[in-house]
Design an enzyme around this catalytic site. Structure first.
Site, PDB file in Angstrom:
ATOM      1  N   ASP A 170       3.261   4.623   5.944  1.00 41.88           N
ATOM      2  CA  ASP A 170       3.557   3.436   5.147  1.00 41.88           C
ATOM      3  C   ASP A 170       2.815   3.537   3.818  1.00 41.88           C
ATOM      4  O   ASP A 170       1.580   3.572   3.785  1.00 41.88           O
ATOM      5  CB  ASP A 170       3.102   2.190   5.916  1.00 41.88           C
ATOM      6  CG  ASP A 170       3.427   0.889   5.208  1.00 41.88           C
ATOM      7  OD1 ASP A 170       3.965   0.932   4.094  1.00 41.88           O
ATOM      8  OD2 ASP A 170       3.139  -0.176   5.788  1.00 41.88           O
ATOM      9  N   LYS A 218       1.627   4.099  13.424  1.00 42.62           N
ATOM     10  CA  LYS A 218       1.839   4.074  11.973  1.00 42.62           C
ATOM     11  C   LYS A 218       0.514   4.210  11.232  1.00 42.62           C
ATOM     12  O   LYS A 218      -0.481   3.578  11.608  1.00 42.62           O
ATOM     13  CB  LYS A 218       2.548   2.785  11.556  1.00 42.62           C
ATOM     14  CG  LYS A 218       3.015   2.799  10.107  1.00 42.62           C
ATOM     15  CD  LYS A 218       3.940   1.626   9.798  1.00 42.62           C
ATOM     16  CE  LYS A 218       3.186   0.350   9.558  1.00 42.62           C
ATOM     17  NZ  LYS A 218       4.084  -0.768   9.232  1.00 42.62           N
ATOM     18  N   GLY A 261      -6.134  -4.908   7.259  1.00 46.17           N
ATOM     19  CA  GLY A 261      -4.862  -5.051   6.579  1.00 46.17           C
ATOM     20  C   GLY A 261      -4.787  -4.377   5.230  1.00 46.17           C
ATOM     21  O   GLY A 261      -3.790  -4.512   4.522  1.00 46.17           O
ATOM     22  N   GLU A 270      10.022  -5.597   4.059  1.00 43.85           N
ATOM     23  CA  GLU A 270       9.038  -6.667   4.219  1.00 43.85           C
ATOM     24  C   GLU A 270       8.825  -7.452   2.933  1.00 43.85           C
ATOM     25  O   GLU A 270       8.402  -8.606   2.965  1.00 43.85           O
ATOM     26  CB  GLU A 270       7.700  -6.124   4.725  1.00 43.85           C
ATOM     27  CG  GLU A 270       6.908  -5.314   3.729  1.00 43.85           C
ATOM     28  CD  GLU A 270       5.562  -4.839   4.287  1.00 43.85           C
ATOM     29  OE1 GLU A 270       4.551  -5.501   3.991  1.00 43.85           O
ATOM     30  OE2 GLU A 270       5.544  -3.829   5.002  1.00 43.85           O
ATOM     31  N   GLU A 307       7.630   4.186   5.024  1.00 46.80           N
ATOM     32  CA  GLU A 307       7.847   2.762   4.797  1.00 46.80           C
ATOM     33  C   GLU A 307       7.450   2.381   3.373  1.00 46.80           C
ATOM     34  O   GLU A 307       6.419   2.844   2.871  1.00 46.80           O
ATOM     35  CB  GLU A 307       7.018   1.973   5.809  1.00 46.80           C
ATOM     36  CG  GLU A 307       7.206   0.480   5.761  1.00 46.80           C
ATOM     37  CD  GLU A 307       6.481  -0.203   6.912  1.00 46.80           C
ATOM     38  OE1 GLU A 307       6.087  -1.376   6.728  1.00 46.80           O
ATOM     39  OE2 GLU A 307       6.304   0.413   7.974  1.00 46.80           O
ATOM     40  N   TYR A 338      -5.918 -12.487   4.972  1.00 50.64           N
ATOM     41  CA  TYR A 338      -4.669 -12.923   5.591  1.00 50.64           C
ATOM     42  C   TYR A 338      -4.623 -14.445   5.621  1.00 50.64           C
ATOM     43  O   TYR A 338      -5.543 -15.104   6.111  1.00 50.64           O
ATOM     44  CB  TYR A 338      -4.557 -12.355   7.004  1.00 50.64           C
ATOM     45  CG  TYR A 338      -4.005 -10.948   7.065  1.00 50.64           C
ATOM     46  CD1 TYR A 338      -3.893 -10.168   5.925  1.00 50.64           C
ATOM     47  CD2 TYR A 338      -3.585 -10.401   8.277  1.00 50.64           C
ATOM     48  CE1 TYR A 338      -3.377  -8.894   5.978  1.00 50.64           C
ATOM     49  CE2 TYR A 338      -3.062  -9.118   8.347  1.00 50.64           C
ATOM     50  CZ  TYR A 338      -2.964  -8.365   7.190  1.00 50.64           C
ATOM     51  OH  TYR A 338      -2.444  -7.101   7.243  1.00 50.64           O
ATOM     52  N   LYS A 349      -1.329   4.283   7.246  1.00 55.39           N
ATOM     53  CA  LYS A 349      -1.209   3.957   5.832  1.00 55.39           C
ATOM     54  C   LYS A 349      -1.455   5.209   4.986  1.00 55.39           C
ATOM     55  O   LYS A 349      -2.392   5.969   5.245  1.00 55.39           O
ATOM     56  CB  LYS A 349      -2.224   2.885   5.438  1.00 55.39           C
ATOM     57  CG  LYS A 349      -2.119   1.592   6.237  1.00 55.39           C
ATOM     58  CD  LYS A 349      -0.943   0.751   5.806  1.00 55.39           C
ATOM     59  CE  LYS A 349      -0.989  -0.621   6.460  1.00 55.39           C
ATOM     60  NZ  LYS A 349       0.074  -1.511   6.003  1.00 55.39           N
ATOM     61  N   HIS A 396       8.995  -6.158  10.227  1.00 57.39           N
ATOM     62  CA  HIS A 396       7.610  -6.107   9.771  1.00 57.39           C
ATOM     63  C   HIS A 396       6.847  -7.239  10.440  1.00 57.39           C
ATOM     64  O   HIS A 396       7.357  -8.346  10.597  1.00 57.39           O
ATOM     65  CB  HIS A 396       7.567  -6.288   8.246  1.00 57.39           C
ATOM     66  CG  HIS A 396       6.198  -6.599   7.728  1.00 57.39           C
ATOM     67  ND1 HIS A 396       5.847  -7.834   7.217  1.00 57.39           N
ATOM     68  CD2 HIS A 396       5.089  -5.835   7.650  1.00 57.39           C
ATOM     69  CE1 HIS A 396       4.582  -7.805   6.829  1.00 57.39           C
ATOM     70  NE2 HIS A 396       4.101  -6.611   7.081  1.00 57.39           N
ATOM     71  N   ASP A 452      11.349  -9.589   7.426  1.00 62.23           N
ATOM     72  CA  ASP A 452      10.070 -10.277   7.551  1.00 62.23           C
ATOM     73  C   ASP A 452      10.380 -11.751   7.790  1.00 62.23           C
ATOM     74  O   ASP A 452      11.206 -12.334   7.081  1.00 62.23           O
ATOM     75  CB  ASP A 452       9.248 -10.086   6.275  1.00 62.23           C
ATOM     76  CG  ASP A 452       7.900 -10.782   6.333  1.00 62.23           C
ATOM     77  OD1 ASP A 452       6.882 -10.085   6.492  1.00 62.23           O
ATOM     78  OD2 ASP A 452       7.861 -12.022   6.209  1.00 62.23           O
ATOM     79  N   ASP A 485      -4.299  -1.604   2.290  1.00 60.58           N
ATOM     80  CA  ASP A 485      -3.410  -0.472   2.088  1.00 60.58           C
ATOM     81  C   ASP A 485      -3.572   0.016   0.660  1.00 60.58           C
ATOM     82  O   ASP A 485      -4.476  -0.414  -0.060  1.00 60.58           O
ATOM     83  CB  ASP A 485      -1.950  -0.840   2.414  1.00 60.58           C
ATOM     84  CG  ASP A 485      -1.421  -1.995   1.582  1.00 60.58           C
ATOM     85  OD1 ASP A 485      -1.466  -1.891   0.345  1.00 60.58           O
ATOM     86  OD2 ASP A 485      -0.953  -2.991   2.157  1.00 60.58           O
TER      87      ASP A 485
END
Length: 459
Positions: free
Chosen positions: A255, A225, A28, A310, A281, A38, A227, A360, A333, A30
């Site tokens: 993104d 997608k 996750g 999001e 994004e 998370y 990053k 999202h 979101d 970025d």
């Protein structure tokens, strides 16, 4: 038929801080969120007859305890109320919980207080769907236009859409609903993958990128997608590899997760334009409406759309992004704004501006929830899946009683009652922070620091 009020007084609202150690694998990550764990604030709303609803709002670890405490401070607005009365006049209740004359100073309708509202409202909608013995999308689809619109607070958006307009739009979509529902159940809903761009800062080899692309191509995915946002040369290299391996007939999206200024976003994307990205994004601050409009205008000649939403705080920001042509893809979101009530308003505005909603997802429970919202949109509002997609990231689904299922790059329509938001009990035993068995082990082994006093909200 209206719900019976019998036994539906709300007697308890339990909330827990639940975290998963995703930072250990860089999952996750970025350009700005480099080490997320998370997590979520997880709410269980209980009635006197033993019925329960489950809801959550997604976070990235630290700070979840603040949302937990905020939810606890909001119990006063809910305990003792009858759930059937809430559902019968949902927009009034939404106004009560979001606009207390003192607590609204902490927002209003944004930030931690609105994330707390989302978790509570998600649990109430889950409760309603369970009481009706329907998956959430079906509950929404079966509401009459007047009933559905009655759940929405239209304050601040009547310059774009009114209650009366919303009812008329939904009435105009009644024909064909049964056929669209049949198609949805038969075909599912199209998904795109972020997996080939996950962990994109770890220096994956060309061969690994090739393997990931092949894996998801074989699974039927056509939209990928990646990053971006740290180094333009590295971005071009990685995006070039993905484009090479997926082919020119597939779709590439990128993104930036808010990494750039407006000027940087425009210049960076011009350099990536030869790779034909479908969208950029979150190119800049989620609050910069005019900045998004400028980026959208500058990238239009390159056929690159702007996707965002999001981290948009509320329906007003969405309204202005739509009014200014600052987004070509609306990314609601399920846990960012004030629950389904406010999300429905955003869907209706996006429909009026002819902007596609592509939610999202990927965080804890987000895939589970947005599949319901997008299913409702297809059946009851947009009537189309063309150009509309749901993000899919393959993690944390094993923790839910009713996890989302994606086959051949399509979300299989949920069948179980509720919003698909109930955790398995074993998950709470292991990952409630910081006293769950897995957290105790990892903290004892020095993998994570000991929690400070503020984080000890789970007892």
């Amino acid at each position: 038929m209206p719900l019976s009020r019998h036994g539906l007084n709300i007697v308890d609202i339990d909330v827990q801080d639940v975290r998963f150690p995703t930072s250990l694998g860089g999952h996750g990550s970025d350009a700005l969120h480099t080490d997320p764990n998370y997590s979520c604030a997880y709410v269980i709303t209980s009635t006197e007859n033993g019925q329960q609803g489950y809801g959550l709002t997604f976070t990235c670890g630290r700070g979840t305890e603040i949302i937990v405490l905020t939810i606890r401070s909001m119990k006063k607005f809910i305990l003792g109320r009858n759930a059937a009365d809430i559902f019968a006049n949902f927009s009034e209740f939404w106004r009560i919980i979001t606009n207390d004359s003192q607590m609204r100073w902490l927002g209003p309708e944004k930030g931690v207080v609105h994330l707390a509202v989302a978790a509570i409202l998600n649990s109430l909608w889950d409760l309603w769907a369970r009481l009706e013995k329907k998956p959430l999308w079906k509950l929404l689809a079966d509401l009459t236009p007047e009933e559905l619109v009655s759940t929405i607070d239209f304050r601040y958006i009547t310059d774009v859409i009114t209650k009366e307009e919303a009812v008329e739009i939904l009435k105009s979509k009644q024909n064909g609903k049964n056929e669209r529902e049949r198609i949805l159940k038969e075909k599912g809903y199209p998904a795109y993958t972020t997996q080939v761009g996950e962990n994109s800062w770890l220096g994956y080899s060309d061969e690994f990128v090739k393997e990931q692309c092949k894996k998801y191509l074989d699974l039927g995915f056509t939209h990928f997608k990646v990053k971006v946002g740290r180094d333009v040369k590295d971005d071009y290299k990685r995006c070039s590899l993905v484009r090479k391996y997926i082919g020119d007939d597939k779709f590439l999206m990128v993104d930036a997760n808010q990494a750039w200024s407006v000027e940087e976003a425009i210049e960076w994307m011009k350099k990536l334009a030869p790779l034909k990205p479908m969208w950029i994004e979150e190119p800049t601050s989620p609050d910069d409406i005019l900045g998004h409009a400028a980026i959208s205008k500058a990238l239009q000649p390159y056929n690159i759309g702007v996707a965002t939403g999001e981290m948009c705080a509320n329906r007003v920001i969405f309204k202005q992004l739509l009014q200014s042509n600052g987004m070509q893809y609306c990314q609601i979101d399920s846990a960012r704004v004030g629950g389904i009530n406010e999300i429905l308003a955003i869907y209706l505005m996006a429909y009026k501006f002819n902007v596609k909603v592509c939610p999202h997802a990927g965080g804890v429970g987000l895939c589970e929830m947005v599949q319901h919202l997008q299913a409702w949109d297809f059946v009851s509002l947009s009537g189309s899946m063309e150009g509309r997609l749901i993000e899919y990231v393959d993690q944390q689904h094993e923790h839910f009683y009713d996890p989302c299922i994606v086959e051949k790059a399509r979300y299989i329509t949920p069948k179980q009652p509720g919003y698909s938001t109930q955790f398995l009990p074993e998950t709470l035993k292991k990952f409630a922070y910081p006293h769950g068995s897995e957290w105790k082990r990892m903290i004892d082994e020095g993998m994570f620091p000991k929690p400070d006093e503020a984080e000890l909200v789970n007892g």
